[in-house]
Design a protein around this motif. Structure first.
Motif, PDB file in Angstrom:
ATOM      1  N   ASN A 166       0.791  -1.220   0.000  1.00 33.73           N
ATOM      2  CA  ASN A 166       0.000   0.000   0.000  1.00 33.73           C
ATOM      3  C   ASN A 166       0.827   1.277   0.000  1.00 33.73           C
ATOM      4  N   GLY A 167       2.163   1.167   0.030  1.00 29.17           N
ATOM      5  CA  GLY A 167       2.983   2.369   0.149  1.00 29.17           C
ATOM      6  C   GLY A 167       2.863   3.299  -1.039  1.00 29.17           C
ATOM      7  N   ALA A 168       3.061   2.779  -2.259  1.00 30.31           N
ATOM      8  CA  ALA A 168       2.955   3.617  -3.451  1.00 30.31           C
ATOM      9  C   ALA A 168       1.529   4.123  -3.637  1.00 30.31           C
ATOM     10  N   SER A 169       0.554   3.251  -3.358  1.00 27.27           N
ATOM     11  CA  SER A 169      -0.842   3.669  -3.494  1.00 27.27           C
ATOM     12  C   SER A 169      -1.157   4.832  -2.567  1.00 27.27           C
ATOM     13  N   GLN A 170      -0.646   4.781  -1.337  1.00 27.23           N
ATOM     14  CA  GLN A 170      -0.914   5.861  -0.400  1.00 27.23           C
ATOM     15  C   GLN A 170      -0.250   7.155  -0.850  1.00 27.23           C
ATOM     16  N   GLY A 171       0.935   7.061  -1.467  1.00 28.11           N
ATOM     17  CA  GLY A 171       1.577   8.256  -1.997  1.00 28.11           C
ATOM     18  C   GLY A 171       0.756   8.914  -3.087  1.00 28.11           C
ATOM     19  N   ILE A 172       0.173   8.105  -3.963  1.00 28.38           N
ATOM     20  CA  ILE A 172      -0.701   8.639  -5.010  1.00 28.38           C
ATOM     21  C   ILE A 172      -1.956   9.255  -4.396  1.00 28.38           C
ATOM     22  N   MET A 173      -2.524   8.568  -3.405  1.00 29.54           N
ATOM     23  CA  MET A 173      -3.710   9.115  -2.740  1.00 29.54           C
ATOM     24  C   MET A 173      -3.395  10.445  -2.056  1.00 29.54           C
ATOM     25  N   ASP A 174      -2.228  10.532  -1.419  1.00 27.98           N
ATOM     26  CA  ASP A 174      -1.833  11.804  -0.795  1.00 27.98           C
ATOM     27  C   ASP A 174      -1.897  12.944  -1.809  1.00 27.98           C
ATOM     28  N   ALA A 175      -1.325  12.705  -2.984  1.00 30.91           N
ATOM     29  CA  ALA A 175      -1.270  13.743  -4.010  1.00 30.91           C
ATOM     30  C   ALA A 175      -2.664  14.200  -4.409  1.00 30.91           C
ATOM     31  N   ARG A 176      -3.545  13.267  -4.603  1.00 31.28           N
ATOM     32  CA  ARG A 176      -4.888  13.619  -5.063  1.00 31.28           C
ATOM     33  C   ARG A 176      -5.727  14.261  -3.957  1.00 31.28           C
ATOM     34  N   LEU A 177      -5.613  13.747  -2.747  1.00 34.24           N
ATOM     35  CA  LEU A 177      -6.358  14.330  -1.631  1.00 34.24           C
ATOM     36  C   LEU A 177      -5.875  15.741  -1.324  1.00 34.24           C
ATOM     37  N   LEU A 178      -4.570  15.953  -1.438  1.00 35.56           N
ATOM     38  CA  LEU A 178      -4.047  17.302  -1.253  1.00 35.56           C
ATOM     39  C   LEU A 178      -4.539  18.217  -2.367  1.00 35.56           C
ATOM     40  N   GLY A 179      -4.571  17.713  -3.596  1.00 35.20           N
ATOM     41  CA  GLY A 179      -5.093  18.515  -4.701  1.00 35.20           C
ATOM     42  C   GLY A 179      -6.513  18.973  -4.452  1.00 35.20           C
ATOM     43  N   ALA A 180      -7.341  18.082  -3.915  1.00 34.40           N
ATOM     44  CA  ALA A 180      -8.734  18.442  -3.630  1.00 34.40           C
ATOM     45  C   ALA A 180      -8.809  19.539  -2.572  1.00 34.40           C
ATOM     46  N   LEU A 181      -7.950  19.479  -1.561  1.00 35.17           N
ATOM     47  CA  LEU A 181      -7.971  20.494  -0.509  1.00 35.17           C
ATOM     48  C   LEU A 181      -7.407  21.824  -1.001  1.00 35.17           C
ATOM     49  N   LEU A 182      -6.460  21.778  -1.933  1.00 36.93           N
ATOM     50  CA  LEU A 182      -5.968  23.025  -2.536  1.00 36.93           C
ATOM     51  C   LEU A 182      -7.070  23.697  -3.355  1.00 36.93           C
ATOM     52  N   LEU A 183      -7.890  22.915  -4.017  1.00 29.40           N
ATOM     53  CA  LEU A 183      -9.037  23.486  -4.727  1.00 29.40           C
ATOM     54  C   LEU A 183      -9.997  24.159  -3.760  1.00 29.40           C
ATOM     55  N   ARG A 184     -10.163  23.575  -2.589  1.00 29.83           N
ATOM     56  CA  ARG A 184     -11.111  24.102  -1.615  1.00 29.83           C
ATOM     57  C   ARG A 184     -10.569  25.335  -0.905  1.00 29.83           C
ATOM     58  N   HIS A 185      -9.291  25.317  -0.545  1.00 32.93           N
ATOM     59  CA  HIS A 185      -8.720  26.377   0.291  1.00 32.93           C
ATOM     60  C   HIS A 185      -7.752  27.293  -0.446  1.00 32.93           C
ATOM     61  N   GLY A 186      -7.432  26.977  -1.707  1.00 30.50           N
ATOM     62  CA  GLY A 186      -6.426  27.740  -2.427  1.00 30.50           C
ATOM     63  C   GLY A 186      -5.022  27.307  -2.050  1.00 30.50           C
ATOM     64  N   LEU A 187      -4.044  27.957  -2.647  1.00 25.23           N
ATOM     65  CA  LEU A 187      -2.643  27.615  -2.382  1.00 25.23           C
ATOM     66  C   LEU A 187      -2.200  28.289  -1.094  1.00 25.23           C
ATOM     67  N   THR A 188      -2.759  27.795   0.007  1.00 23.49           N
ATOM     68  CA  THR A 188      -2.592  28.444   1.305  1.00 23.49           C
ATOM     69  C   THR A 188      -2.197  27.421   2.359  1.00 23.49           C
ATOM     70  N   PRO A 189      -1.642  27.902   3.479  1.00 26.17           N
ATOM     71  CA  PRO A 189      -1.371  26.989   4.589  1.00 26.17           C
ATOM     72  C   PRO A 189      -2.628  26.319   5.127  1.00 26.17           C
ATOM     73  N   ASP A 190      -3.793  26.929   4.924  1.00 22.00           N
ATOM     74  CA  ASP A 190      -5.037  26.312   5.388  1.00 22.00           C
ATOM     75  C   ASP A 190      -5.263  24.953   4.729  1.00 22.00           C
ATOM     76  N   ALA A 191      -4.908  24.849   3.452  1.00 26.72           N
ATOM     77  CA  ALA A 191      -5.068  23.570   2.754  1.00 26.72           C
ATOM     78  C   ALA A 191      -4.151  22.515   3.363  1.00 26.72           C
ATOM     79  N   LEU A 192      -2.925  22.909   3.677  1.00 24.61           N
ATOM     80  CA  LEU A 192      -1.981  21.966   4.263  1.00 24.61           C
ATOM     81  C   LEU A 192      -2.422  21.546   5.665  1.00 24.61           C
ATOM     82  N   ALA A 193      -2.922  22.518   6.430  1.00 29.38           N
ATOM     83  CA  ALA A 193      -3.400  22.214   7.776  1.00 29.38           C
ATOM     84  C   ALA A 193      -4.594  21.260   7.727  1.00 29.38           C
ATOM     85  N   ALA A 194      -5.490  21.470   6.763  1.00 36.11           N
ATOM     86  CA  ALA A 194      -6.652  20.588   6.631  1.00 36.11           C
ATOM     87  C   ALA A 194      -6.223  19.173   6.268  1.00 36.11           C
TER      88      ALA A 194
END
Length: 429
Positions: free
Chosen positions: A319-347
């Motif tokens: 599951n290691g590589a799969s989780q890395g891919i999921m991280d990328a996509r889940l972070l992308g979704a939060l950047l869409l929601r919060h913008g390119l801000t620390p709020d997205a990273l905190a979420a």
């Protein structure tokens, strides 16, 4: 939208998946990779259906993945005397809307790199540039402190810094200077590939032996039309006393087959000759099974850890590589929601640090291979009828628990909406 890019430290699977995601949603991105040239290094890995769905949504096609691996049809555990412990269909045969894949890790990385350059241009990734640290700036930016392969140094300014720089992450080391050393529980793995005839379904992932002495193998290519031989990825593993720590030099090094093959003398069955499979490899690699203790946060201002920098885990769950891919996509979704801000990273940190850290600990406890532990405890690894050792209901419940924790329970995954809606960008609603 800011003109400063999102800087990604590391051009591995997680980093490249994030770079592709950022380009997809219209964010500026720069990848800083320490090596001078990417090469298809490594051996076989598995991509679970949740990660394959994300790759498809990134415009990676089934044909792209078929070119570097095989669609997995079965996952099976076998006891020391060759009798089945557990088996189940995987991917499309298990009812998922997306397949599971067994692929060559290096070929997957190269394919992601080629896609990124095709879409975003070659300037999007800079080689020979290692991120050695960072600084959160008062002006609302972050500076990556970069060391070049030629020994020079400079700073690169960005709006965010994502540490995807792996197990030995310098970004994580600065964020958590008192983190414990790399954790090794005593398992030593030897990995390689050999030509062989695929067994069972022709695309089966098989683990054989006990939790302290086992052999795992699966094909990562289709059989050759003339010879009928496929490329079989294998992992030979034994567990020793870890009290004195890892004494061998290096974390991943080439070794001679004779250095370890004796551990599997006599592992010959009507359907499999493990000594012969080992000796069919041109080269083998030795590495300890290692991870890191979870940390309380992956977030520091405009800096975030993802992939192995955030949650290096034992490969027991595939599951290691799969989780890395999921991280990328889940972070992308939060950047869409919060913008390119620390709020997205905190979420991202709040939502995923705790649950994924639990997967790290679950994998340390053998992950889905924990069934081998139970068999070993109850009968020493040999049996005539597994139902007399572990009832079917207990086996099924055990596996369902891991899938739920790792995020690829079939009903939940099939019913979930896309992580990133088609066409979603930072500049459009």
């Amino acid at each position: 939208m800011t003109a400063e890019p999102v800087i990604i430290a590391g051009g591995g699977i997680a980093g490249l998946s994030l770079a592709l995601t950022l380009h997809q949603i219209g964010a500026p991105v720069l990848v800083l990779e320490s090596v001078r040239d990417l090469r298809p290094l490594g051996v076989g890995i598995n991509l679970q259906p949740n990660a394959v769905r994300e790759l498809f949504d990134l415009g990676i096609s089934e044909a792209d993945l078929d070119a570097i691996g095989m669609q997995t049809r079965e996952w099976a555990l076998v006891g020391l005397n060759g009798n089945d412990i557990y088996s189940e269909p995987r991917g499309l045969l298990a009812g998922y809307k997306w397949p599971q894949y067994s692929v060559h890790r290096g070929e997957l990385q190269m394919m992601l790199y080629r896609k990124l350059v095709e879409r975003a241009g070659s300037d999007v990734i800079r080689f020979g540039a290692r991120v050695a640290g960072y600084r959160n700036n008062e002006d609302g930016t972050v500076s990556a402190i970069v060391e070049t392969a030629d020994g020079e140094g400079y700073e690169e300014k960005g709006c965010l810094l994502i540490g995807a720089d792996g197990l030995h992450s310098a970004v994580r080391a600065q964020m958590h200077p008192d983190q414990p050393p790399i954790h090794w529980g005593g398992a030593i793995m030897w990995r390689g590939t050999s030509p062989g005839i695929p067994i069972r379904t022709g695309a089966s992932f098989v683990g054989l032996g006990t939790h302290r002495h086992r052999f795992v193998f699966y094909p990562i290519s289709a059989p050759d039309a003339e010879t009928g031989l496929a490329t079989i990825n294998w992992i030979a593993e034994v567990t020793v006393d870890p009290s004195e720590g890892w004494k061998n030099r290096g974390w991943f090094k080439p070794v001679e087959i004779d250095d370890f093959a004796h551990h599997f003398d006599g592992w010959t069955y009507e359907w499999l000759d493990i000594p012969a499979l080992l000796r069919g490899a041109e080269i083998a690699y030795e590495n300890p099974m290692i991870d890191r203790d979870p940390v309380p946060t992956w977030h520091d201002g405009r800096v975030l850890l993802i992939g192995d920098a955030a949650h290096p885990m034992y490969p027991t769950g595939s599951n290691g590589a799969s989780q890395g891919i999921m991280d990328a996509r889940l972070l992308g979704a939060l950047l869409l929601r919060h913008g390119l801000t620390p709020d997205a990273l905190a979420a991202f940190d709040v939502e995923y640090c705790g649950p994924v850290s639990q997967i790290v600990l679950r994998n340390r406890g053998a992950g889905p291979f924990g069934l081998l532990n139970l068999v070993d405890e109850r009968c020493g690894g040999t049996f005539d009828n597994i139902d007399d050792v572990i009832p079917p209901e207990e086996r099924t419940e055990f596996m369902a628990g891991y899938k739920a924790a790792a995020g690829f329970a079939v009903e939940k995954l099939n019913a979930s909406p896309p992580t990133i809606a088609p066409g979603a960008t930072l500049t459009r609603t």
